[in-house]
Design a protein around this motif. Structure first.
Motif, PDB file in Angstrom:
ATOM      1  N   ILE A 130       0.744  -1.232   0.003  1.00 26.48           N
ATOM      2  CA  ILE A 130       0.000  -0.049  -0.019  1.00 26.48           C
ATOM      3  C   ILE A 130       0.868   1.266   0.007  1.00 26.48           C
ATOM      4  CG2 ILE A 130      -1.970  -1.195   1.114  1.00 26.48           C
ATOM      5  CD1 ILE A 130      -1.043   0.339   3.745  1.00 26.48           C
ATOM      6  N   THR A 131       1.832   1.269   0.669  1.00 25.12           N
ATOM      7  CA  THR A 131       2.659   2.419   0.669  1.00 25.12           C
ATOM      8  C   THR A 131       3.422   2.574  -0.565  1.00 25.12           C
ATOM      9  OG1 THR A 131       4.532   1.151   1.579  1.00 25.12           O
ATOM     10  CG2 THR A 131       3.180   2.360   3.106  1.00 25.12           C
ATOM     11  N   ALA A 132       3.748   1.431  -1.277  1.00 26.08           N
ATOM     12  CA  ALA A 132       4.291   1.728  -2.769  1.00 26.08           C
ATOM     13  C   ALA A 132       3.289   2.148  -3.525  1.00 26.08           C
ATOM     14  CB  ALA A 132       5.041   0.217  -3.170  1.00 26.08           C
ATOM     15  N   ALA A 133       2.130   1.895  -3.266  1.00 26.84           N
ATOM     16  CA  ALA A 133       0.988   2.491  -4.188  1.00 26.84           C
ATOM     17  C   ALA A 133       0.648   3.848  -4.216  1.00 26.84           C
ATOM     18  CB  ALA A 133      -0.035   1.699  -3.882  1.00 26.84           C
ATOM     19  N   GLY A 134       1.411   4.594  -2.969  1.00 27.07           N
ATOM     20  CA  GLY A 134       1.178   5.980  -2.902  1.00 27.07           C
ATOM     21  C   GLY A 134       0.129   6.291  -2.029  1.00 27.07           C
ATOM     22  N   VAL A 135      -0.261   5.356  -1.134  1.00 26.09           N
ATOM     23  CA  VAL A 135      -1.257   5.678  -0.029  1.00 26.09           C
ATOM     24  C   VAL A 135      -0.629   6.386   1.321  1.00 26.09           C
ATOM     25  CG1 VAL A 135      -2.564   4.486   1.928  1.00 26.09           C
ATOM     26  CG2 VAL A 135      -2.462   3.412  -0.349  1.00 26.09           C
ATOM     27  N   ASP A 136      -1.278   7.517   1.690  1.00 20.26           N
ATOM     28  CA  ASP A 136      -0.832   8.711   2.418  1.00 20.26           C
ATOM     29  C   ASP A 136      -1.260   8.249   3.839  1.00 20.26           C
ATOM     30  OD1 ASP A 136       0.624  10.524   0.355  1.00 20.26           O
ATOM     31  OD2 ASP A 136      -1.666  10.822  -0.336  1.00 20.26           O
ATOM     32  N   GLU A 137      -2.607   7.822   3.976  1.00 21.52           N
ATOM     33  CA  GLU A 137      -3.237   7.298   5.176  1.00 21.52           C
ATOM     34  C   GLU A 137      -3.813   6.117   5.040  1.00 21.52           C
ATOM     35  OE1 GLU A 137      -5.184  10.685   7.103  1.00 21.52           O
ATOM     36  OE2 GLU A 137      -3.929  12.223   6.639  1.00 21.52           O
ATOM     37  N   ALA A 138      -3.878   5.208   6.137  1.00 19.41           N
ATOM     38  CA  ALA A 138      -4.666   4.077   5.867  1.00 19.41           C
ATOM     39  C   ALA A 138      -5.051   3.705   7.313  1.00 19.41           C
ATOM     40  CB  ALA A 138      -3.815   2.894   5.363  1.00 19.41           C
ATOM     41  N   VAL A 139      -6.238   2.967   7.491  1.00 21.23           N
ATOM     42  CA  VAL A 139      -6.567   2.312   8.636  1.00 21.23           C
ATOM     43  C   VAL A 139      -6.634   0.720   8.401  1.00 21.23           C
ATOM     44  CG1 VAL A 139      -8.671   2.097   9.792  1.00 21.23           C
ATOM     45  CG2 VAL A 139      -8.096   4.362   9.233  1.00 21.23           C
ATOM     46  N   TYR A 140      -6.296   0.171   9.453  1.00 27.55           N
ATOM     47  CA  TYR A 140      -6.018  -1.430   9.081  1.00 27.55           C
ATOM     48  C   TYR A 140      -6.391  -2.155  10.520  1.00 27.55           C
ATOM     49  CZ  TYR A 140      -1.584  -1.188  11.874  1.00 27.55           C
ATOM     50  OH  TYR A 140      -0.533  -0.867  12.650  1.00 27.55           O
ATOM     51  N   THR A 141      -7.113  -3.448  10.338  1.00 25.92           N
ATOM     52  CA  THR A 141      -7.053  -4.204  11.569  1.00 25.92           C
ATOM     53  C   THR A 141      -6.766  -5.527  11.343  1.00 25.92           C
ATOM     54  OG1 THR A 141      -9.525  -4.792  10.536  1.00 25.92           O
ATOM     55  CG2 THR A 141      -9.117  -2.956  12.312  1.00 25.92           C
ATOM     56  N   SER A 142      -6.568  -6.463  12.267  1.00 24.94           N
ATOM     57  CA  SER A 142      -5.981  -7.840  11.901  1.00 24.94           C
ATOM     58  C   SER A 142      -7.310  -8.795  11.697  1.00 24.94           C
ATOM     59  CB  SER A 142      -5.321  -8.210  12.892  1.00 24.94           C
ATOM     60  OG  SER A 142      -4.959  -9.595  13.118  1.00 24.94           O
ATOM     61  N   THR A 143      -7.303  -9.512  10.557  1.00 20.23           N
ATOM     62  CA  THR A 143      -8.467 -10.453  10.507  1.00 20.23           C
ATOM     63  C   THR A 143      -8.013 -11.887  11.280  1.00 20.23           C
ATOM     64  OG1 THR A 143      -7.257 -10.945   8.449  1.00 20.23           O
ATOM     65  CG2 THR A 143      -9.065  -9.900   8.150  1.00 20.23           C
ATOM     66  N   THR A 144      -7.101 -11.937  11.693  1.00 17.09           N
ATOM     67  CA  THR A 144      -6.405 -12.906  12.870  1.00 17.09           C
ATOM     68  C   THR A 144      -7.427 -13.007  13.778  1.00 17.09           C
ATOM     69  OG1 THR A 144      -4.209 -12.892  12.217  1.00 17.09           O
ATOM     70  CG2 THR A 144      -4.586 -14.244  13.985  1.00 17.09           C
ATOM     71  N   SER A 145      -8.102 -11.649  14.216  1.00 18.94           N
ATOM     72  CA  SER A 145      -9.061 -11.531  15.320  1.00 18.94           C
ATOM     73  C   SER A 145     -10.169 -12.585  15.097  1.00 18.94           C
ATOM     74  CB  SER A 145      -9.543 -10.250  15.307  1.00 18.94           C
ATOM     75  OG  SER A 145      -8.500  -9.125  15.704  1.00 18.94           O
ATOM     76  N   CYS A 146     -10.448 -13.021  14.012  1.00 20.13           N
ATOM     77  CA  CYS A 146     -11.538 -13.894  13.652  1.00 20.13           C
ATOM     78  C   CYS A 146     -11.178 -15.584  13.842  1.00 20.13           C
ATOM     79  CB  CYS A 146     -12.067 -13.735  12.043  1.00 20.13           C
ATOM     80  SG  CYS A 146     -12.786 -12.295  11.963  1.00 20.13           S
ATOM     81  N   GLU A 167      -0.467  -6.143  -7.665  1.00 19.83           N
ATOM     82  CA  GLU A 167      -1.328  -6.045  -9.082  1.00 19.83           C
ATOM     83  C   GLU A 167      -2.792  -6.121  -8.538  1.00 19.83           C
ATOM     84  OE1 GLU A 167      -2.597  -8.703 -12.818  1.00 19.83           O
ATOM     85  OE2 GLU A 167      -1.116  -9.787 -11.466  1.00 19.83           O
ATOM     86  N   GLN A 168      -3.147  -6.761  -7.171  1.00 20.12           N
ATOM     87  CA  GLN A 168      -4.482  -6.716  -6.799  1.00 20.12           C
ATOM     88  C   GLN A 168      -4.840  -5.261  -6.294  1.00 20.12           C
ATOM     89  OE1 GLN A 168      -7.425  -9.073  -6.723  1.00 20.12           O
ATOM     90  NE2 GLN A 168      -8.439  -7.291  -6.267  1.00 20.12           N
ATOM     91  N   TYR A 169      -4.078  -4.764  -5.506  1.00 20.45           N
ATOM     92  CA  TYR A 169      -4.258  -3.388  -5.057  1.00 20.45           C
ATOM     93  C   TYR A 169      -4.374  -2.319  -6.127  1.00 20.45           C
ATOM     94  CZ  TYR A 169      -4.515   0.236  -1.426  1.00 20.45           C
ATOM     95  OH  TYR A 169      -4.747   1.385  -0.823  1.00 20.45           O
ATOM     96  N   ALA A 170      -3.421  -2.322  -7.074  1.00 24.57           N
ATOM     97  CA  ALA A 170      -3.688  -1.507  -8.197  1.00 24.57           C
ATOM     98  C   ALA A 170      -5.076  -1.829  -8.835  1.00 24.57           C
ATOM     99  CB  ALA A 170      -2.525  -1.647  -9.245  1.00 24.57           C
ATOM    100  N   ALA A 171      -5.692  -2.815  -8.875  1.00 23.17           N
ATOM    101  CA  ALA A 171      -7.070  -3.089  -9.544  1.00 23.17           C
ATOM    102  C   ALA A 171      -8.090  -2.583  -8.251  1.00 23.17           C
ATOM    103  CB  ALA A 171      -7.426  -4.706  -9.747  1.00 23.17           C
ATOM    104  N   ASP A 172      -7.795  -2.649  -7.165  1.00 17.28           N
ATOM    105  CA  ASP A 172      -8.644  -2.145  -6.106  1.00 17.28           C
ATOM    106  C   ASP A 172      -8.755  -0.785  -6.065  1.00 17.28           C
ATOM    107  OD1 ASP A 172      -8.892  -4.801  -5.190  1.00 17.28           O
ATOM    108  OD2 ASP A 172      -7.602  -4.485  -3.468  1.00 17.28           O
ATOM    109  N   ILE A 173      -7.508   0.223  -6.447  1.00 20.10           N
ATOM    110  CA  ILE A 173      -7.643   1.531  -6.214  1.00 20.10           C
ATOM    111  C   ILE A 173      -8.247   2.001  -7.766  1.00 20.10           C
ATOM    112  CG2 ILE A 173      -6.297   3.465  -6.786  1.00 20.10           C
ATOM    113  CD1 ILE A 173      -4.123   2.118  -4.930  1.00 20.10           C
ATOM    114  N   THR A 174      -8.245   1.505  -8.572  1.00 20.23           N
ATOM    115  CA  THR A 174      -8.777   1.561 -10.023  1.00 20.23           C
ATOM    116  C   THR A 174     -10.413   1.456  -9.864  1.00 20.23           C
ATOM    117  OG1 THR A 174      -6.852   1.034 -11.245  1.00 20.23           O
ATOM    118  CG2 THR A 174      -9.106   1.218 -12.371  1.00 20.23           C
ATOM    119  N   GLU A 175     -10.920   0.449  -9.307  1.00 17.28           N
ATOM    120  CA  GLU A 175     -12.179   0.147  -8.977  1.00 17.28           C
ATOM    121  C   GLU A 175     -12.773   1.289  -8.222  1.00 17.28           C
ATOM    122  OE1 GLU A 175     -16.016  -1.727  -8.505  1.00 17.28           O
ATOM    123  OE2 GLU A 175     -14.515  -2.130 -10.161  1.00 17.28           O
ATOM    124  N   LYS A 176     -12.238   1.667  -6.996  1.00 18.09           N
ATOM    125  CA  LYS A 176     -12.664   2.658  -6.251  1.00 18.09           C
ATOM    126  C   LYS A 176     -12.522   4.243  -6.834  1.00 18.09           C
ATOM    127  CE  LYS A 176     -14.177  -0.408  -3.372  1.00 18.09           C
ATOM    128  NZ  LYS A 176     -15.598  -0.741  -3.638  1.00 18.09           N
TER     129      LYS A 176
END
Length: 240
Positions: free
Chosen positions: A25-41, A229-238
């Protein structure tokens, strides 16, 4: 660029390494992000496992820019970890509730009191609460409505906008209610915007869960290139 809905950790049989996800995400140029851990499930997961994952990210990234939210599991209370004590372990910048994964039964007085404790803590610290929503009574958007009313200073974010009609009603009734774009059809986002609530739609991809559902039955750990590749597609989609 801002992404308010990212995950790290275990999802089903795939482990999404925290530092690899953040590198993408940082390589994709994200300036700010919110994350959580799915390990919680994970069944029977201990908070110490989540703490290790979040610590790995915090040690490499500014938590004001790459922000961890405390994904609180009611089972933590049985581990002797209250909302307040869990929050104090790391520089969390908000809270997450997943009523389907963790069966938040608000008809149970202890669980209701735990939810109230979480919202009260969020109000005291002026921090948001991100809530997973779905299509039935287990996780529908209006499930935590009593707390939207009781805690008007808490920004409550309806992840996924489900069901749509409930989401639009809640946005209209409570100025402190927001929603995000994670796995939301564009037609639904257009309806929310047409209702006048475009300023309260937050951009979120749900990455790398998007990779999990797009990958097919390939097996094995995802590579950095696959995730990029997937994150690039996600960004384009949004953003298109």
């Amino acid at each position: 660029m801002i992404d308010t809905h990212i995950h790290i950790g275990q999802f089903e049989e795939v482990y999404y390494d925290p530092l690899t996800v953040m590198a993408v995400i940082t390589a994709a140029g994200v300036d700010e992000a919110v994350y959580t851990s799915t390990t919680s499930c994970k069944d029977g997961v201990l908070y110490t496992e989540i703490e290790r994952e979040i610590t790995a990210v915090v040690s490499c990234h500014d938590p004001l820019r790459i922000q961890p939210y405390l994904w609180y599991n009611p089972d933590y209370a049985r581990q002797g970890l209250t909302v307040e004590t869990a929050f104090a372990t790391l520089p969390y910048r908000g809270f997450k509730i997943h009523p389907r994964a963790h069966l938040w039964d608000l008809g149970n007085t202890k669980t209701f009191a735990l939810a109230d404790e979480l919202f009260a803590c969020a109000a005291q610290k002026s921090l948001p609460v991100l809530i997973h929503t779905g299509y039935d009574t287990l996780d529908e958007a209006q499930k935590f409505e009593p707390f939207f009313k009781q805690y008007p200073a808490v920004r409550s974010i309806l992840a996924h906008c489900r069901p749509l009609d409930q989401t639009i009603r809640l946005l209209g009734q409570y100025p402190n209610v927001y929603c995000d774009t994670a796995f939301v059809p564009k037609a639904d986002l257009r309806r929310i915007a047409a209702a006048g609530f475009a300023p309260r739609i937050l951009p979120g991809t749900d990455f790398p869960i998007t990779h999990y559902f797009a990958r097919g039955d390939t097996g094995g750990a995802p590579t950095y290139a696959e995730l990029a590749e997937q994150y690039a597609a996600d960004i384009t989609e949004k953003t298109d």
